[in-house]
Design an enzyme around this catalytic site. Structure first.
Site, PDB file in Angstrom:
ATOM      1  N   SER A 220       0.857  -1.189   0.000  1.00 33.82           N
ATOM      2  CA  SER A 220       0.000   0.000   0.000  1.00 33.82           C
ATOM      3  C   SER A 220       0.888   1.231   0.000  1.00 33.82           C
ATOM      4  O   SER A 220       2.047   1.182   0.445  1.00 33.82           O
ATOM      5  CB  SER A 220      -0.896   0.016   1.240  1.00 33.82           C
ATOM      6  OG  SER A 220      -1.527   1.278   1.405  1.00 33.82           O
TER       7      SER A 220
ATOM      8  N   TYR B  27      -1.866  -0.836  10.447  1.00 36.28           N
ATOM      9  CA  TYR B  27      -2.076  -1.189   9.035  1.00 36.28           C
ATOM     10  C   TYR B  27      -0.872  -0.751   8.204  1.00 36.28           C
ATOM     11  O   TYR B  27      -0.341  -1.529   7.400  1.00 36.28           O
ATOM     12  CB  TYR B  27      -3.350  -0.524   8.510  1.00 36.28           C
ATOM     13  CG  TYR B  27      -3.562  -0.710   7.034  1.00 36.28           C
ATOM     14  CD1 TYR B  27      -3.759  -1.974   6.499  1.00 36.28           C
ATOM     15  CD2 TYR B  27      -3.552   0.380   6.161  1.00 36.28           C
ATOM     16  CE1 TYR B  27      -3.949  -2.165   5.140  1.00 36.28           C
ATOM     17  CE2 TYR B  27      -3.743   0.210   4.800  1.00 36.28           C
ATOM     18  CZ  TYR B  27      -3.939  -1.071   4.289  1.00 36.28           C
ATOM     19  OH  TYR B  27      -4.108  -1.247   2.939  1.00 36.28           O
TER      20      TYR B  27
END
Length: 268
Positions: free
Chosen positions: A142, A155
């Site tokens: 990501s 995350y």
């Protein structure tokens, strides 16, 4: 059903979104497919559609990668099926809430899926690829891997792990004919946001990429030999500059001489 031209691609998290699109695109490129997802129903629909439009053999394996027994089944599959030539590590979950509002158990489950399961699947398939003379591992990281301030820090940490693992494997396997690619998407129009407790509708439209365009860009990056693909990055030179700065740091990260700025502070 036709025999795959490029071997079998295993795609995790393949019931919808990015995983389902990867499955479609890889089948069109000549791969047979094994779709891995927690349930059987949704990936079965994806498999039926892809098989019907491409003629490829598409199999579905229901497995919860946070379940030890299920994870071990997929590890065994990756290690023993000689037809597998690609692994797409797409399965994962996210979070958008800050630390003080996050549930610790949910964070642990996220680490288990985003980090532990991905690591075990990768470690299962790498020796097999080396023994077979090559293969490809695509791992969905990501943009928060390099900008963890944007969303939930745990995350971001899990996605930074994916990037770090990919960089390490690329170096370690450089002479083994095993391709490594880390894909760093920004905000994407998938069910990620609902599952993470947020809403993609709250983001500016200019920030959100369509999932099919993301996958197409990522595969174009793979074709161009990229180790790290950031689908929305306008100028590749920006990443090259970032990476060059990182490489410049590496020789100075472990030295036996204290820098002058710290000697001055210690003396004071």
């Amino acid at each position: 059903m036709s025999t795959s031209l490029k071997g079998i691609a295993v795609v995790t998290g393949a019931s919808s979104g990015i995983g389902a699109i990867y499955a479609d695109r890889l089948a069109r490129r000549g791969h047979g497919l094994i779709l891995v997802a927690r349930s059987q129903e949704k990936p079965a629909e994806v498999a039926k559609r892809i098989a019907g439009t491409t003629g490829r053999v598409v199999n579905v394996v229901a497995a919860d990668l946070n379940n030890k027994a299920d994870l071990n089944r997929i590890e065994t599959l990756l290690a023993t099926d000689s037809g597998i030539t690609m692994l797409v590590n797409n399965a994962g979950v996210g979070a958008v809430a800050p630390l003080l509002e996050s549930d610790t158990d949910a964070m642990e489950e996220m680490i288990a899926l985003n980090v532990t399961a991905l690591t075990r699947l990768t470690y299962a398939v790498v020796p097999a690829f080396v023994a077979r003379g090559g293969g490809t591992i695509i791992s969905i990281s990501s943009a928060v891997a390099i900008a963890p301030e944007i969303l939930n820090g745990v995350y971001g940490g899990t996605k930074a792990f994916v990037l770090a693992l990919s960089l390490s494997l690329h170096k370690e396997l450089a002479d083994k004919n095993v391709r490594i690619q880390a894909v760093l998407p920004g905000a994407t129009a998938t069910n990620f946001w609902d599952a993470a407790g947020g809403s993609v509708e709250q983001l500016p439209e200019k920030m959100v990429m369509k999932a099919d365009e993301l996958v197409d860009a990522a595969l174009a990056g793979l074709d161009q030999g990229e180790l790290v693909t950031i689908p929305s990055l306008p100028e590749a030179a920006d990443w090259h500059a970032y990476e060059a700065a990182r490489q410049k740091l590496i020789p100075s990260l472990s030295l036996n001489v204290l820098p002058a700025r710290y000697r001055i502070a210690a003396a004071a």
